[in-house]
Design an enzyme around this catalytic site. Structure first.
Site, mmCIF file in Angstrom:
data_model
loop_
_atom_site.group_PDB
_atom_site.id
_atom_site.type_symbol
_atom_site.label_atom_id
_atom_site.label_comp_id
_atom_site.label_asym_id
_atom_site.label_seq_id
_atom_site.Cartn_x
_atom_site.Cartn_y
_atom_site.Cartn_z
ATOM 1 N N SER A 169 0.828 -1.200 0.000
ATOM 2 C CA SER A 169 0.000 0.000 0.000
ATOM 3 C C SER A 169 0.870 1.260 0.000
ATOM 4 C CB SER A 169 -0.957 -0.027 1.198
ATOM 5 O OG SER A 169 -1.943 0.974 1.099
ATOM 6 N N ASP A 265 -9.507 -4.589 -4.957
ATOM 7 C CA ASP A 265 -8.776 -3.498 -4.314
ATOM 8 C C ASP A 265 -9.174 -2.166 -4.939
ATOM 9 O OD1 ASP A 265 -6.945 -1.840 -3.108
ATOM 10 O OD2 ASP A 265 -5.173 -2.897 -3.833
ATOM 11 N N HIS A 297 -7.863 -5.050 -0.621
ATOM 12 C CA HIS A 297 -6.609 -4.377 -0.331
ATOM 13 C C HIS A 297 -5.924 -4.985 0.902
ATOM 14 C CE1 HIS A 297 -3.880 -1.000 -0.777
ATOM 15 N NE2 HIS A 297 -4.062 -0.640 0.476
#
Length: 345
Positions: A169, A265, A297
């Protein structure tokens, strides 16, 4: 997602409400609702992985948790991973149970030395502070490549010819931006980054495609996340967050890139854009992609023992065990030259 508390209640007004992760108030304060738990460094008696903490910059609290797998010989040199945690630049640390356990598990499977970086977080410390802290930590790692740095595990066991950066991320975004910075500013002792691993990378743009564009609430969340982390930015087409806006992507300072995507995601399209843009940029390295169906995600952090998370970990572990043939060719030439000099004495 913007909301305000009733001022008559005596509670502060909220400028950005991103529950269950954090809330930012108009006076600049932040409530971190996740990622606050910490675990101490330890020895995992099942895997043999040891960990310890090192304070790199006392003035700013930039630090690292260092992981060492079970060592079979004192001369053993292992690939070196520098890892950057996710959390929207705002939450989590290397000391969080989830990230400690994830990196420890990866170290056990891949048999690598890992440095998990603790950078200062937004919004109290807005970007580019996290980039700068992470760069300083990377340079600190590089300072060990002549085997005389302050951290003994790196001096003794790291193979600096196999240096990898990775993250998930926001951490994947940081890893990418450090590899871009390394193209302009050399690492200490001429150290080179061999590979870059990015899990569900946080990339974005003013005009995203796919489900992110069709879901206005999700798009607004991604917009506000970036603006809260980097209030000085010109917007979501900033090269820090939008790879399509990066004019020098072809200079990315590594030879291998592995990108993980997840079907559900919200920033999947940013990851796809990154891959497509990198392919077209003229970059000379090798790009690999693993796209996981039906997952959200960073699911590998919340569901580390799921079948798909373990498959991702195995793929990343394999990636971290690639060999830089050019580096070892140069090392062999230096070694042969040294032997020739000794034999002539």
């Amino acid at each position: 997602m913007n909301s305000e508390m009733d001022s008559s209640s005596g509670e502060a007004e909220i400028s950005f409400d991103f529950r269950p992760f954090f809330r930012i108030y108009k006076d600049g304060r932040i409530d971190r609702l996740a990622g606050n738990d910490i675990v101490p460094p330890s020895i995992d008696h099942q895997t043999g992985v040891s960990s310890k903490d090192f304070l790199i910059v006392p003035e700013t609290s930039v630090a690292a948790r260092i992981f060492l797998p079970k060592i079979t010989t004192s001369a053993q040199k292992l690939p070196l991973l520098v890892y950057f945690h996710g959390g929207g630049f705002c939450v989590e640390t290397p000391f969080s149970p989830e990230y400690h356990n994830y990196v420890s598990s990866l170290v056990a499977e891949a048999n690598v030395v890992a440095v998990s970086v603790h950078y200062r977080r937004a919004p109290e410390h807005p970007l580019p502070i996290a980039y700068d802290d992470s760069w300083f930590a990377l340079q600190w790692v590089a300072s060990h490549s002549k085997r005389n740095g302050p951290e003994s595990w790196l001096n003794k066991h790291a193979d600096f010819g196999r240096l990898f950066l990775a993250g998930d991320s926001a951490g994947a975004n940081i890893a990418h931006n450090l590899a871009m910075r390394a193209a302009e500013t050399p690492l200490k002792n001429g150290l080179r980054i061999f590979g870059l691993g990015m899990v569900h990378p946080y990339f974005h743009g003013e005009e995203p495609l796919g489900p992110e564009a069709s879901d206005e609430e999700k798009r607004q969340n991604v917009d506000l996340m970036w603006l809260s982390a980097c209030p000085s930015t010109g917007g979501c087409d900033d090269p820090w967050v939008n790879p399509a806006a990066c004019p020098n992507l072809a200079k990315l300072a590594c030879k291998r890139v592995l990108v993980f995507l997840a079907e559900c995601d919200v920033v999947r399209d940013g990851g796809l854009c990154y891959c497509e843009t990198l392919r077209k940029s003229g970059w000379k390295g090798k790009l690999e992609l693993m796209d996981v169906e039906g997952e959200n995600h960073v699911f590998h952090i919340s569901q580390p023992n799921s079948k798909k998370a373990l498959a991702m970990q195995a793929r990343l572990a394999s990636f971290l065990n690639q060999v830089d043939q050019d580096y070892y060719h140069q090392e062999q030439l230096r070694s042969d030259h040294y032997v020739s000099l000794r034999s002539s004495l």
